[in-house]
Enzyme design. Sequence first.
Site, PDB file in Angstrom:
ATOM      1  N   GLU A   1       0.884  -1.168   0.000  1.00  0.00           N
ATOM      2  CA  GLU A   1       0.000   0.000   0.000  1.00  0.00           C
ATOM      3  C   GLU A   1       0.917   1.212   0.000  1.00  0.00           C
ATOM      4  OE1 GLU A   1      -3.255  -0.240  -0.052  1.00  0.00           O
ATOM      5  OE2 GLU A   1      -3.490  -2.361   0.391  1.00  0.00           O
TER       6      GLU A   1
ATOM      7  N   CYS B   1      -3.318   8.233   3.674  1.00  0.00           N
ATOM      8  CA  CYS B   1      -3.034   7.775   2.315  1.00  0.00           C
ATOM      9  C   CYS B   1      -4.252   7.953   1.421  1.00  0.00           C
ATOM     10  CB  CYS B   1      -2.622   6.320   2.355  1.00  0.00           C
ATOM     11  SG  CYS B   1      -3.775   5.318   3.282  1.00  0.00           S
TER      12      CYS B   1
HETATM   13  P1  NAP Z   1       8.276   5.040   4.700  1.00  0.00           P
HETATM   14  O1  NAP Z   1       9.383   5.954   4.985  1.00  0.00           O
HETATM   15  O2  NAP Z   1       8.297   4.267   3.436  1.00  0.00           O
HETATM   16  O3  NAP Z   1       8.209   4.062   5.949  1.00  0.00           O
HETATM   17  C1  NAP Z   1       7.260   3.047   6.042  1.00  0.00           C
HETATM   18  C2  NAP Z   1       7.804   1.897   6.869  1.00  0.00           C
HETATM   19  O4  NAP Z   1       8.894   1.278   6.195  1.00  0.00           O
HETATM   20  C3  NAP Z   1       8.337   2.326   8.224  1.00  0.00           C
HETATM   21  O5  NAP Z   1       7.993   1.347   9.168  1.00  0.00           O
HETATM   22  C4  NAP Z   1       9.835   2.372   7.996  1.00  0.00           C
HETATM   23  O6  NAP Z   1      10.576   2.210   9.176  1.00  0.00           O
HETATM   24  C5  NAP Z   1      10.016   1.197   7.073  1.00  0.00           C
HETATM   25  N1  NAP Z   1      11.240   1.224   6.288  1.00  0.00           N
HETATM   26  C6  NAP Z   1      12.017   2.284   5.962  1.00  0.00           C
HETATM   27  N2  NAP Z   1      13.042   1.878   5.187  1.00  0.00           N
HETATM   28  C7  NAP Z   1      12.906   0.544   5.023  1.00  0.00           C
HETATM   29  C8  NAP Z   1      13.657  -0.465   4.326  1.00  0.00           C
HETATM   30  N3  NAP Z   1      14.741  -0.156   3.620  1.00  0.00           N
HETATM   31  N4  NAP Z   1      13.228  -1.735   4.377  1.00  0.00           N
HETATM   32  C9  NAP Z   1      12.122  -2.068   5.060  1.00  0.00           C
HETATM   33  N5  NAP Z   1      11.377  -1.156   5.743  1.00  0.00           N
HETATM   34  C10 NAP Z   1      11.762   0.126   5.721  1.00  0.00           C
HETATM   35  O7  NAP Z   1       6.877   5.775   4.704  1.00  0.00           O
HETATM   36  P2  NAP Z   1       6.342   6.839   5.778  1.00  0.00           P
HETATM   37  O8  NAP Z   1       7.000   8.117   5.460  1.00  0.00           O
HETATM   38  O9  NAP Z   1       6.397   6.287   7.140  1.00  0.00           O
HETATM   39  O10 NAP Z   1       4.811   6.883   5.409  1.00  0.00           O
HETATM   40  C11 NAP Z   1       4.242   7.851   4.571  1.00  0.00           C
HETATM   41  C12 NAP Z   1       3.874   7.268   3.244  1.00  0.00           C
HETATM   42  O11 NAP Z   1       3.088   6.097   3.408  1.00  0.00           O
HETATM   43  C13 NAP Z   1       3.035   8.208   2.415  1.00  0.00           C
HETATM   44  O12 NAP Z   1       3.604   8.315   1.145  1.00  0.00           O
HETATM   45  C14 NAP Z   1       1.676   7.543   2.326  1.00  0.00           C
HETATM   46  O13 NAP Z   1       0.985   7.772   1.132  1.00  0.00           O
HETATM   47  C15 NAP Z   1       1.974   6.118   2.518  1.00  0.00           C
HETATM   48  N6  NAP Z   1       0.841   5.449   3.141  1.00  0.00           N
HETATM   49  C16 NAP Z   1       0.086   4.600   2.396  1.00  0.00           C
HETATM   50  C17 NAP Z   1      -0.991   3.968   2.967  1.00  0.00           C
HETATM   51  C18 NAP Z   1      -1.851   3.011   2.187  1.00  0.00           C
HETATM   52  O14 NAP Z   1      -2.642   2.307   2.793  1.00  0.00           O
HETATM   53  N7  NAP Z   1      -1.721   2.955   0.891  1.00  0.00           N
HETATM   54  C19 NAP Z   1      -1.303   4.189   4.306  1.00  0.00           C
HETATM   55  C20 NAP Z   1      -0.516   5.064   5.025  1.00  0.00           C
HETATM   56  C21 NAP Z   1       0.566   5.693   4.435  1.00  0.00           C
HETATM   57  P3  NAP Z   1      11.151   3.491   9.965  1.00  0.00           P
HETATM   58  O15 NAP Z   1       9.980   4.298  10.361  1.00  0.00           O
HETATM   59  O16 NAP Z   1      11.844   2.883  11.118  1.00  0.00           O
HETATM   60  O17 NAP Z   1      12.054   4.203   9.005  1.00  0.00           O
END
Ligand code: NAP
Length: 514
Positions: free
Chosen positions: A257, A296
């Site tokens: 997602e 999101c």
């Molecule tokens: P993110 O930076 O991609 O982080 C998401 C998760 O991935 C966090 O738990 C993060 O851990 C982890 N992560 C980071 N680097 C990783 C790696 N190399 N390997 C595995 N996991 C890793 O996203 P965010 O900034 O937290 O969230 C915002 C984004 O999420 C927005 O773009 C939004 O659109 C999207 N979103 C989508 C939905 C949906 O249902 N489609 C829902 C909510 C949000 P850390 O926090 O420890 O870095």
Amino acid sequence: MTTLLPNFLGGRWHSGPGAGTPLFDPVLGDELVRVDATGLDLATGFDFARNTGGAALRALTYRERGALLAAVGEVLQKHRDAYYAIATANSGTVKNDSAVDIDGGLYTLGVYAKLGATLGDRRHLIDGDAARLAKDPLFQSQHVLVPTRGLALFINAFNFPSWGLWEKAAPALLSGVPVVVKPATATAWLTQQMVQDVVDAGVLPPGALSVVCGSAAGLLDALQPFDVLSFTGSADTAAVIRSHPAVAQRSVRVNIEADSLNSAWLLPGEAPGSEAFDLLAKEVAREMTVKSGQKCTAIRRVLVPQDMYGPMAEAISARLRKTTVGNPRNDSVRMGALVNRAQLAAVRDGLAHLLAQAETLHDGATHALVDADPAVACCFGPTLLGARDPDAADRVHDCEVFGPVATLLPYRDSAHALQLIRRGQGSLVASVAGSDPAALAAAALELADSHGRVHVLSPDVAALHTGHGNVMPQSLHGGPGRAGGGEELGGARALNFYHRRSAVQASTAVLAGL
Ligand code: NAP
């Protein structure tokens, strides 16, 4: 130093050996707690989840697992006030916005608890009817769905520390699959506290639910072929996950997602002040401000007929002007903060990026912060942009500003509106507003191929509809293309991800025993 939150893995609590990463109050700037996932024996912990947790869950029927979900819900309900306090402090959200996360999670658990009761006293599911494989009906093929013998790893985004856990854990546990959740670091506290309360209450079998707070390093390496991975977050991290050997070589099933440029579309023929016009304006203002637009599913692009550009700009702006922004502890505040300084910087950068191709229709900077120091608080006023030439404004169709920002786009006719919406390359949800049921139905079908969900706003459901951005467990959540290509929820459909489908080819007598 603040408390270091322990991880729960392998049936016991572990505190990381390091100083940990601090979590902050995004309004006051105070450090709250710390997390550290270093030094965990992931291989052993994951085996315990698969072998001990998974075996215990699979021994139960769907009805019994549904009862476990109900018991989890009761535990969480008891601690609800504490969860609201954590959300205020760590997510900077007002009470109504915390409810979307906390009560949304509880509601989803309740829906899947009831589904367990309807699935009854069985441990596998029958998929479709038997199909004859030969002229003689004696030898047939019957598809079955059985729980995967692995674990479900959830890597979650910061914006829904509660709902993001339970909307995934409910169908996983109901399917008989143990869960390991890795919350986003920024807001890991609420997830950790909820897991701790459930573990302490002893309502789930050992190994059924684990939590790892801190860096994701090593988690994917520890996955095996029958595990499943559900990721919610940015498209950039999603790309890293897709190319990891666990997914690319070991065929770990993955659900993604990611971000999404969701639209709201006012159909032609609606005058300013008509019910459909007002419904759309209200929905846009709500979606921009709930959780400071950090959803999101929030509306990012608003499409209106060209002659409605001015009136809609005014209608939305009039609602946004009333939004008080600041410290969520102050009862007069309607919109709290972004989650941290990094998000604040990202929203500012994203806005500057869009402004190269758009004008400001309502300036968020005009909102004086209530009870919050602008030098410290990660608050950002709701900002409505407009792009009079939406064909040329490619950034608006490509850049998701994850905050209280949306852009108004005028269109010539419905074909033009659809063309613009499709430039989002697949989204989680689109809303369409109008008053002609046939036109709305036709629009919904036009949008369905590129959206996981289509939310139709018509005057007859003005007081009933569940909201553009609210993800209801009965409906599909996910979207094609840029939105990640994932599918979650959708009632019983959610169980498919956690089951393996197999075709049993056998005599009719054997199939009767399935
Ligand atoms: P993110 O930076 O991609 O982080 C998401 C998760 O991935 C966090 O738990 C993060 O851990 C982890 N992560 C980071 N680097 C990783 C790696 N190399 N390997 C595995 N996991 C890793 O996203 P965010 O900034 O937290 O969230 C915002 C984004 O999420 C927005 O773009 C939004 O659109 C999207 N979103 C989508 C939905 C949906 O249902 N489609 C829902 C909510 C949000 P850390 O926090 O420890 O870095």
